[in-house]
Design a protein around this motif. Structure first.
Motif, PDB file in Angstrom:
ATOM      1  N   GLY A 175       0.829  -1.194   0.000  1.00  0.00           N
ATOM      2  CA  GLY A 175       0.000   0.000   0.000  1.00  0.00           C
ATOM      3  C   GLY A 175       0.865   1.246   0.000  1.00  0.00           C
ATOM      4  N   GLU A 176       0.328   2.323  -0.551  1.00  0.00           N
ATOM      5  CA  GLU A 176       1.102   3.571  -0.642  1.00  0.00           C
ATOM      6  C   GLU A 176       1.490   4.098   0.736  1.00  0.00           C
ATOM      7  N   LYS A 177       0.593   3.993   1.713  1.00  0.00           N
ATOM      8  CA  LYS A 177       0.905   4.477   3.069  1.00  0.00           C
ATOM      9  C   LYS A 177       2.041   3.664   3.680  1.00  0.00           C
ATOM     10  N   LEU A 178       2.013   2.349   3.484  1.00  0.00           N
ATOM     11  CA  LEU A 178       3.087   1.501   4.011  1.00  0.00           C
ATOM     12  C   LEU A 178       4.399   1.834   3.316  1.00  0.00           C
ATOM     13  N   GLU A 179       4.338   2.030   2.010  1.00  0.00           N
ATOM     14  CA  GLU A 179       5.545   2.364   1.260  1.00  0.00           C
ATOM     15  C   GLU A 179       6.159   3.673   1.754  1.00  0.00           C
ATOM     16  N   PRO A 217      -6.141   2.748  10.446  1.00  0.00           N
ATOM     17  CA  PRO A 217      -5.279   1.598  10.150  1.00  0.00           C
ATOM     18  C   PRO A 217      -4.633   1.708   8.764  1.00  0.00           C
ATOM     19  N   VAL A 218      -3.391   1.240   8.667  1.00  0.00           N
ATOM     20  CA  VAL A 218      -2.629   1.276   7.415  1.00  0.00           C
ATOM     21  C   VAL A 218      -2.734  -0.098   6.742  1.00  0.00           C
ATOM     22  N   PRO A 219      -3.329  -0.163   5.522  1.00  0.00           N
ATOM     23  CA  PRO A 219      -3.417  -1.467   4.850  1.00  0.00           C
ATOM     24  C   PRO A 219      -2.045  -1.955   4.409  1.00  0.00           C
ATOM     25  N   VAL A 220      -1.829  -3.276   4.506  1.00  0.00           N
ATOM     26  CA  VAL A 220      -0.575  -3.856   4.030  1.00  0.00           C
ATOM     27  C   VAL A 220      -0.495  -3.668   2.520  1.00  0.00           C
ATOM     28  N   SER A 221      -1.614  -3.915   1.830  1.00  0.00           N
ATOM     29  CA  SER A 221      -1.668  -3.792   0.373  1.00  0.00           C
ATOM     30  C   SER A 221      -2.931  -3.060  -0.030  1.00  0.00           C
ATOM     31  N   ASP A 222      -2.834  -2.216  -1.053  1.00  0.00           N
ATOM     32  CA  ASP A 222      -4.025  -1.545  -1.569  1.00  0.00           C
ATOM     33  C   ASP A 222      -4.897  -2.527  -2.352  1.00  0.00           C
ATOM     34  N   GLU A 223      -4.324  -3.684  -2.743  1.00  0.00           N
ATOM     35  CA  GLU A 223      -5.072  -4.683  -3.502  1.00  0.00           C
ATOM     36  C   GLU A 223      -5.986  -5.517  -2.616  1.00  0.00           C
ATOM     37  N   SER A 224      -5.669  -5.608  -1.330  1.00  0.00           N
ATOM     38  CA  SER A 224      -6.436  -6.426  -0.395  1.00  0.00           C
ATOM     39  C   SER A 224      -6.515  -5.687   0.920  1.00  0.00           C
ATOM     40  N   GLU A 225      -7.650  -5.075   1.207  1.00  0.00           N
ATOM     41  CA  GLU A 225      -7.769  -4.287   2.437  1.00  0.00           C
ATOM     42  C   GLU A 225      -8.310  -5.103   3.595  1.00  0.00           C
ATOM     43  N   LYS A 226      -7.952  -6.389   3.648  1.00  0.00           N
ATOM     44  CA  LYS A 226      -8.365  -7.248   4.751  1.00  0.00           C
ATOM     45  C   LYS A 226      -7.372  -7.151   5.909  1.00  0.00           C
ATOM     46  N   TYR A 227      -6.067  -6.970   5.569  1.00  0.00           N
ATOM     47  CA  TYR A 227      -5.023  -6.961   6.587  1.00  0.00           C
ATOM     48  C   TYR A 227      -4.401  -5.576   6.729  1.00  0.00           C
TER      49      TYR A 227
END
Length: 180
Positions: A99-103, A120-130
């Motif tokens: 995800g952009e925020k994590l990056e 919360p900061v998503p691990v990936s923008d492709e999957s906002e479950k985690y």
């Protein structure tokens, strides 16, 4: 392979400019290493090179150990994607773009720990479950190579000093391993 319709000429030093739009889309930054491939049809392919990518088996073992120790979803990333996951279905995060925020957190070169009340900061923008519970950047020779993180679903993002220290230790170990 997808055609872009963009044509560029090679200069007298053998250089070609990768258009800004492609660099932005593919998240290629100044100084990023690129691998060059050729095939028998005369194609030349540039691929982002990941130092961490060569450690995927080792990273998977580390994730499994951290998951067994803490019961948390553990992820190890390079600068662009999740390269190892344990504690969650691999298809949910493996090879997903960060995800952009994590990056941008990685670029800060600081350990992040979720605080109650924060978005919360998503691990990936492709999957906002985690979402990121705690993340420690992997630094080698001053460069950010990726991170080690614990992830969880919304509502279970609390962590303590133990998780913080474990990630700090593992990211430091991986950073020194990459320098050696």
């Amino acid at each position: 392979m997808k055609a872009t319709g963009i044509v560029r000429r090679i200069d007298d030093l053998g250089r070609v400019v990768i258009p800004k739009e492609i660099r932005r889309t593919m998240r290629i930054r100044e100084g990023d290493p690129l691998e060059i491939y050729t095939d028998k049809d005369g194609e030349v392919i540039f691929k982002k090179y990941s130092l961490m990518g060569g450690l995927s088996d080792f990273a998977s073992q580390m994730c499994e150990t951290l998951n067994k120790t803490t019961g948390r979803v553990c992820v190890i990333t390079d600068r662009d994607t999740c390269i190892a996951v344990s504690g969650a279905p691999r298809r949910d995060l493996t090879e997903k773009r960060l995800g952009e925020k994590l990056e941008s957190m990685l670029e800060n070169r600081k350990i992040y720990q979720y605080q109650p009340g924060e978005t919360p900061v998503p691990v990936s923008d492709e999957s906002e479950k985690y979402f990121v519970i705690c993340a420690a950047p992997i630094l080698a020779e001053g460069d950010v190579l990726g991170c080690v993180l614990f992830a969880g679903e919304e509502g279970s993002l609390q962590s303590g000093e133990t998780e913080y220290k474990l990630l700090q230790t593992m990211s430091g170990f991986l950073g020194r391993h990459m320098e050696g």
